[in-house]
Scaffold this active site. Structure first.
Site, PDB file in Angstrom:
ATOM      1  N   THR A  12      49.986  -1.976  62.908  1.00 24.35           N
ATOM      2  CA  THR A  12      49.396  -1.263  61.947  1.00 24.35           C
ATOM      3  C   THR A  12      48.322  -0.297  62.222  1.00 24.35           C
ATOM      4  O   THR A  12      47.630  -0.376  63.274  1.00 24.35           O
ATOM      5  CB  THR A  12      48.560  -2.572  60.909  1.00 24.35           C
TER       6      THR A  12
ATOM      7  N   GLU B 123      51.211  -9.601  58.009  1.00 26.58           N
ATOM      8  CA  GLU B 123      52.667  -9.761  58.508  1.00 26.58           C
ATOM      9  C   GLU B 123      53.781  -9.543  57.412  1.00 26.58           C
ATOM     10  O   GLU B 123      54.611 -10.284  57.504  1.00 26.58           O
ATOM     11  CB  GLU B 123      52.997 -11.154  58.926  1.00 26.58           C
TER      12      GLU B 123
ATOM     13  N   GLU C  16      54.813  -7.881  48.417  1.00 25.10           N
ATOM     14  CA  GLU C  16      56.112  -6.922  48.023  1.00 25.10           C
ATOM     15  C   GLU C  16      56.721  -6.386  48.993  1.00 25.10           C
ATOM     16  O   GLU C  16      57.886  -6.431  48.742  1.00 25.10           O
ATOM     17  CB  GLU C  16      54.887  -5.607  47.729  1.00 25.10           C
TER      18      GLU C  16
END
Ligand SMILES: Cc1cc2nc3c(=O)[nH]c(=O)nc-3n(C[C@H](O)[C@H](O)[C@H](O)COP(=O)(O)OP(=O)(O)OC[C@H]3O[C@@H](n4cnc5c(N)ncnc54)[C@H](O)[C@@H]3O)c2cc1C
Length: 382
Positions: A126, A366, A370
């Site tokens: 990320t 993780e 959605e």
């Protein structure tokens, strides 16, 4: 289809349950309040072999399977999620990329300490600009002679800044593919490498005893041989690591959901209102019955995903379903358990307050809920 855990699995579950009740429960409340990383508990879990559960014996692991890790996570999270996520991220994100894709030399160098839990690994995917769209990575790594030169940053990385962190595996753009898309590779960066810096710990809503950091790379140089697996395979590698990780997070979520049931049953028997235990009122009974239903069905979902994984069958859809169902169960049960506890549910001295604060991230980390729905829809051909 048999989803029954083996005798070895049940023995492991009982051992971890005992450890969680006797060693984690008495100390975690204070560590959590102070936001302290649970070093002593991590050392104990290392000695118990939990960090090496799915890692082969040749590299210091227990030679078990991923389902064993899931059972351990479930039992830990029944008591505390900061400790559980430290194990989950240490194994599934820290050690497994090396275990699955590392060279013999990379495994020899880093895996035994990760499997022993004396060191921790982290996984930096990320970035501050976005996590769901993982292909939008901006961090770059340029090959300069026999070194990668890494520039960029990563956000929200678990286990990245502890005193015992040894490596962070990061994804970076290493070039352009023939079709014009980014070439993304994974590279192992040892802690303490010049040009690699970690931020202070984030101040978080939950998982207070877990270590979460921002990472910065400023002309950070690591040897070319720190490339994990094949160049350009970084995107595919992390997708498969995240498929496994979702089953582990589902197990952790089931643990939190079940912990909410445990605490609520205990409290509903003791707490009296209008001259009777609140557990004698059907409104409370039904609330707790619904909580048990959620934990049970979510457990079946992660068992089914794990069974397919262990049989070597495609399990992407089942992993996404398990993660979605289990994180919803954890969130709903945390809300309802807090309600059962009334005002005491809002007090930090009871575990349900901690469960409430720890549940939300399960619908985000993780892969958000959605993203799980996107994965399920894609598997259905949409
Ligand atoms: C405590 C903590 C620990 C973490 N540990 C790690 C770690 O160890 N390693 C690591 O790499 N990452 C880690 N993460 C990052 C985590 O995986 C991301 O936060 C998560 O994937 C979501 O990414 P984001 O925060 O950038 O949200 P965004 O991607 O910006 O999403 C914001 C919102 O938009 C929604 N959204 C995005 N795209 C779509 C779409 N196409 N359709 C519909 N909705 C959409 C999302 O579902 C979400 O609701 C951690 C995060 C936290 C908070």
């Amino acid at each position: 289809m048999d989803l029954t855990p083996s005798e070895e699995h049940e023995a492991l579950r009982a051992t971890v349950e005992d450890f969680a009740r006797k060693e984690v429960a008495p100390v975690i409340g204070e560590l959590y309040e102070r936001g302290e990383f649970p070093y002593a508990l991590v050392a104990r879990m290392g000695a118990m072999g939990l960090f090496g559960l799915p890692i082969d014996e040749e590299h210091g692991g227990m030679g078990g399977d991923y389902f064993a890790l899931c059972l351990a996570l479930e039992e830990l999270a029944r008591v505390d999620s900061s400790v559980a996520i430290t194990l989950e991220a240490g194994v599934s994100l820290g050690a497994m990329p090396l275990h699955r894709f590392g060279t013999a030399e990379q495994k020899r160098r880093w895996l035994p300490e990760l499997a022993a839990g004396t060191k921790l690994g982290a996984f930096g995917l990320t970035e501050p600009g976005g996590g769901s769209d993982a292909g939008a990575t901006r961090t770059t790594a340029r090959l300069d002679g026999d070194e990668w030169v890494i520039n960029g940053s990563k956000a929200f990385i678990t286990n990245a800044g502890t005193d015992i962190t040894s490596i962070v595996t990061v994804t970076a753009i290493t070039g352009t593919q023939d079709d014009g898309r980014k070439e993304i590779s994974a590279i192992v960066v040892p802690a303490g490498t010049p040009g690699f810096r970690v931020s202070q710990k984030y101040s978080k809503v939950g998982w207070s005893s877990s270590d979460t950091r921002e990472l910065f790379f400023d002309d950070c140089r690591v040897p070319a041989e720190n490339l994990l697996g094949e160049r350009g395979r970084g995107y595919a590698q992390f997708l498969s690591i995240l498929d496994e990780g979702r089953v582990a997070i589902a197990a952790l979520s089931v643990g939190l959901a079940q912990g909410c049931v445990d605490e609520s049953v205990r409290y509903a028997r003791e707490r009296e209102a209008f001259g009777a235990p609140i557990g004698s009122y059907q409104a409370i009974q039904f609330k707790i019955a619904d909580m048990e239903v959620r934990a049970h069905t979510a457990r079946l979902a992660y068992y089914a995903a794990a069974a397919k994984m262990l049989r070597g069958e495609p399990f992407k859809k089942e992993a996404a379903i398990a993660k979605l169902v289990a994180s919803n169960a954890a969130m709903d049960n945390a809300r309802d358990a807090t309600q059962v506890f009334g005002g005491y549910g809002f007090m930090n001295e009871y575990p349900v307050g901690r469960f409430y604060r720890d549940a939300k991230i399960l619908e985000i980390g993780e892969g958000t809920s959605e993203v799980q729905r996107m994965l399920i829809a894609r598997q259905l051909g949409l």
